[in-house]
Write an enzyme that holds these catalytic residues in place. Sequence first.
Site, mmCIF file in Angstrom:
data_model
loop_
_atom_site.group_PDB
_atom_site.id
_atom_site.type_symbol
_atom_site.label_atom_id
_atom_site.label_comp_id
_atom_site.label_asym_id
_atom_site.label_seq_id
_atom_site.Cartn_x
_atom_site.Cartn_y
_atom_site.Cartn_z
ATOM 1 N N HIS A 231 -68.725 74.649 0.988
ATOM 2 C CA HIS A 231 -69.490 73.266 1.023
ATOM 3 C C HIS A 231 -68.823 72.326 2.518
ATOM 4 C CE1 HIS A 231 -70.195 69.028 -0.144
ATOM 5 N NE2 HIS A 231 -71.432 69.616 0.046
ATOM 6 N N GLU A 270 -65.189 71.496 -8.893
ATOM 7 C CA GLU A 270 -66.350 71.281 -8.173
ATOM 8 C C GLU A 270 -65.731 70.619 -6.829
ATOM 9 O OE1 GLU A 270 -70.381 70.155 -9.382
ATOM 10 O OE2 GLU A 270 -69.371 69.764 -11.552
ATOM 11 N N HIS A 272 -65.608 69.053 -3.255
ATOM 12 C CA HIS A 272 -66.797 68.933 -2.081
ATOM 13 C C HIS A 272 -65.939 68.362 -1.031
ATOM 14 C CE1 HIS A 272 -70.244 69.338 -4.432
ATOM 15 N NE2 HIS A 272 -69.409 68.671 -5.435
#
Length: 300
Positions: A231, A270, A272
């Site tokens: 990402h 998660e 980021h």
Amino acid sequence: MARERTVEIREHEVPDPAGGPYGITAGPDGALWFTLVHSGLIARLAPGGEATTHRLDADSGPAIITAGADGALWFTEHRAHRIGRLTTEDGLTEFAPPTPQAGPYGLATGADGALWFTEASAGRIGRITAEGEIAEFGLPVPGAFPSMIAAGPDDAMWFTANQANAIGRMSFDGTAVLHELPTEAAAPVGLALGPDGALWFTEIGAGQIGRVTADGAISEFPLPDRTSRPHAIVARGDELWFTEWGANRVGRIDLDGRIDVHELPTPNSEPHGIAVGQDGALWVALENGALARVAPESHD
């Protein structure tokens, strides 16, 4: 001799963990600033201190945050379709781009002193001065979904065109050129200027890290896990570090394309945004409600 690549990873709690830490940057005050995308908060973590927060509209969706040339913190409000500016002296100011429902997302300071941002939903690139004057520039391909943006080595802004499968370059007069990626459906997202003067980027759809020179030459480096969905990416020293949102890892790549990856302690965290802190460590925003401090321990 090959280098032993190890890291120490520690997680830090944040206010309102359900708010979803997303974008992160090192501020001019030495603190880390990060967005809480689900709760409409901007948070500040001073070295050795506890985090404090600044409230926006709850549904504003603050995404990417960066330091401006004016010493303020600037950020995109993706769901409220605004650009925000925050200082401890002046408080919060918000600016709306001329195009409605533009979906501002990526944000970076240019060599011209202005902030440049992507309008993911509108397919445009925007420029905002410290005084709040906004200009918008179109792209040659409709539906490009421009995502992250960074200042290049060539007095231009570079950006990922996620749905156009390309890396874009925009000069300060608003002229855009797109460089198509060799891999189909690579879906580039993260972007950073590397120590070698090239732009390095993540291919979330292909599981690769890419590199593009100022003249448009592109190289791609497959990750060990092609389903990891890389990402964000940032330069640190002579390497680049990135988050693997779909695999719960952080990784690094050197200028020769050698890659190593490291598991995060909490499953499904998660990862980021990623930034280099004042302490030299990597700090990662984990959408499940924490920040991770990643301290490389390299030994020759």
